[in-house]
Design a protein around this motif. Sequence first.
Motif, PDB file in Angstrom:
ATOM      1  N   UNK A  77       1.054  -1.233  -0.151  1.00 17.90           N
ATOM      2  CA  UNK A  77       0.013   0.037  -0.051  1.00 17.90           C
ATOM      3  C   UNK A  77       0.984   1.192  -0.126  1.00 17.90           C
ATOM      4  N   UNK A  78       1.488   1.529  -1.237  1.00 13.97           N
ATOM      5  CA  UNK A  78       2.706   2.778  -1.363  1.00 13.97           C
ATOM      6  C   UNK A  78       1.983   4.116  -1.216  1.00 13.97           C
ATOM      7  N   UNK A  79       2.714   4.833  -0.820  1.00 10.88           N
ATOM      8  CA  UNK A  79       2.633   6.372  -0.581  1.00 10.88           C
ATOM      9  C   UNK A  79       2.138   6.723  -2.156  1.00 10.88           C
ATOM     10  N   UNK A  80       0.995   7.567  -2.063  1.00  6.39           N
ATOM     11  CA  UNK A  80       0.434   8.028  -3.492  1.00  6.39           C
ATOM     12  C   UNK A  80       0.676   9.400  -3.956  1.00  6.39           C
ATOM     13  N   UNK A 117       7.173   0.978  -0.867  1.00  2.09           N
ATOM     14  CA  UNK A 117       6.316   1.381   0.134  1.00  2.09           C
ATOM     15  C   UNK A 117       6.095   3.090   0.141  1.00  2.09           C
ATOM     16  N   UNK A 118       7.346   3.745  -0.082  1.00  8.39           N
ATOM     17  CA  UNK A 118       7.394   5.073  -0.101  1.00  8.39           C
ATOM     18  C   UNK A 118       7.048   5.758  -1.885  1.00  8.39           C
ATOM     19  N   UNK A 119       6.680   4.882  -2.581  1.00  4.63           N
ATOM     20  CA  UNK A 119       6.251   5.341  -3.842  1.00  4.63           C
ATOM     21  C   UNK A 119       7.369   5.427  -5.018  1.00  4.63           C
ATOM     22  N   UNK A 120       8.496   4.968  -4.508  1.00  8.17           N
ATOM     23  CA  UNK A 120       9.588   4.794  -5.531  1.00  8.17           C
ATOM     24  C   UNK A 120       9.418   3.694  -6.572  1.00  8.17           C
ATOM     25  N   UNK A 121       9.842   3.768  -7.669  1.00  4.98           N
ATOM     26  CA  UNK A 121       9.632   2.518  -8.532  1.00  4.98           C
ATOM     27  C   UNK A 121      10.826   1.638  -8.743  1.00  4.98           C
ATOM     28  N   UNK A 122      11.874   2.323  -8.292  1.00  5.52           N
ATOM     29  CA  UNK A 122      13.301   1.631  -8.264  1.00  5.52           C
ATOM     30  C   UNK A 122      14.075   1.758  -6.869  1.00  5.52           C
ATOM     31  N   UNK A 123      14.497   0.847  -6.192  1.00  4.81           N
ATOM     32  CA  UNK A 123      15.231   1.277  -5.049  1.00  4.81           C
ATOM     33  C   UNK A 123      16.451   2.329  -5.430  1.00  4.81           C
ATOM     34  N   UNK A 124      17.068   2.102  -6.349  1.00  2.00           N
ATOM     35  CA  UNK A 124      18.265   3.329  -6.609  1.00  2.00           C
ATOM     36  C   UNK A 124      17.820   4.664  -6.680  1.00  2.00           C
ATOM     37  N   UNK A 153      15.407   5.665  -4.793  1.00  2.99           N
ATOM     38  CA  UNK A 153      15.247   5.871  -3.353  1.00  2.99           C
ATOM     39  C   UNK A 153      16.468   6.112  -2.715  1.00  2.99           C
ATOM     40  N   UNK A 154      17.417   5.390  -2.963  1.00  6.27           N
ATOM     41  CA  UNK A 154      18.823   5.503  -2.290  1.00  6.27           C
ATOM     42  C   UNK A 154      19.185   7.023  -2.619  1.00  6.27           C
ATOM     43  N   UNK A 155      18.929   7.476  -4.039  1.00  7.09           N
ATOM     44  CA  UNK A 155      19.732   8.672  -4.228  1.00  7.09           C
ATOM     45  C   UNK A 155      18.817   9.715  -3.570  1.00  7.09           C
ATOM     46  N   UNK A 156      17.472   9.643  -3.577  1.00  6.20           N
ATOM     47  CA  UNK A 156      16.735  10.632  -2.715  1.00  6.20           C
ATOM     48  C   UNK A 156      16.823  10.668  -1.357  1.00  6.20           C
ATOM     49  N   UNK A 157      17.149   9.446  -0.633  1.00  6.52           N
ATOM     50  CA  UNK A 157      17.661   9.735   0.793  1.00  6.52           C
ATOM     51  C   UNK A 157      18.877  10.364   0.950  1.00  6.52           C
ATOM     52  N   UNK A 158      19.771   9.947  -0.048  1.00 11.43           N
ATOM     53  CA  UNK A 158      21.015  10.269   0.329  1.00 11.43           C
ATOM     54  C   UNK A 158      21.185  11.887   0.060  1.00 11.43           C
ATOM     55  N   UNK A 159      20.373  12.456  -0.851  1.00  6.51           N
ATOM     56  CA  UNK A 159      20.366  13.853  -1.172  1.00  6.51           C
ATOM     57  C   UNK A 159      19.848  14.490   0.274  1.00  6.51           C
ATOM     58  N   UNK A 160      19.016  14.109   0.842  1.00 12.29           N
ATOM     59  CA  UNK A 160      18.061  14.717   1.966  1.00 12.29           C
ATOM     60  C   UNK A 160      18.877  14.567   3.280  1.00 12.29           C
ATOM     61  N   UNK A 161      19.323  13.343   3.499  1.00 11.29           N
ATOM     62  CA  UNK A 161      19.875  12.894   4.851  1.00 11.29           C
ATOM     63  C   UNK A 161      21.228  12.784   4.791  1.00 11.29           C
ATOM     64  N   UNK A 162      22.090  12.931   3.554  1.00  8.21           N
ATOM     65  CA  UNK A 162      23.598  13.060   3.651  1.00  8.21           C
ATOM     66  C   UNK A 162      23.925  11.740   3.667  1.00  8.21           C
TER      67      UNK A 162
END
Length: 291
Positions: free
Chosen positions: A202-205, A264-271, A273-282
């Motif tokens: 039930x991913x984020x929409x 779950x957070x609505x990303x189509x690919x884990x990569x 998500x990884x890039x998004x998380x790194x950009x925000x959380x360093x």
Amino acid sequence: MNQQVVNPINEANTVNLKLRGFNVYQFDATESGAPTYNRRDFYKIVLSTSHMLIHYADQSMEVKGTFLFFSNPHVPYSVELLSPTHTGYSCLFNETFLQVAGRLESIQQSPLFKIGARPVFVLNQGQQAFLESLFEKMLQEQDGDYPFKDELVRNYIQLVVHEALKIQPSDKVIKNKSAASRIAALFLDLLERQFPIEAPQRPLTLRTAQDYANRLSIHVNHLNRAVKTTTGKSTTTHIAERIVGEAKALLQHTNWSIAEIAYGLGFDYPTHFNNYFKRVADQVPNAYRKQ
């Protein structure tokens, strides 16, 4: 009759609420302090005698004496006690409890529970006595073994609602914020309602400013200006920080894989998500989990 006495500021134990869809209790407590907005998953009706500030969505109301207060799962609220005591009754119920009898739509459409409504009703002695009798009846049915007690409780809830509709709401609003503040409050509330993520299936929409603007039926530029003016942060920044905050919680408190969290957070690919998380959380998600 055994009455349950609980702290009204720290939410009541919701085990019964989760099992059967409602919980009624009596409280008598002393507590004060700064308000904290919390996410809640149920409707709530409080009959209280106290002096307090109620912060509800984008407005704050000072109430003193005996009053009714209505809240719904879609509007954040908190309270600040201004008197040493806070006594009364509280009734919590979820959407499933009302859906069983087809009562949910009438509650959702009621002006008592709508966003933007003034949810506080100051009572006179006669109104107080009548409403106290309804809460006492709900307590009796909750503790009893009558097989149709759920239906009786629904009827009592409807009686409380209709009694409130006869009463003029309190007009002691301390501050009515601007249209921009109200839009920002609605956006932040809608953002918070997307969480927590309970399953990768039930991913984020809603993930972009345009998604939220569409849901709020306003132009995205109007939303962005209101949020930036009110909070000092862009809409996109709020969304990114909340998504990464949820990601951190899932990384820390679940055994979901990185891929499951990403989906779950609505990303189509884990990569992505990884890039998004790194950009925000360093740092990358896996490093955060290990840390």
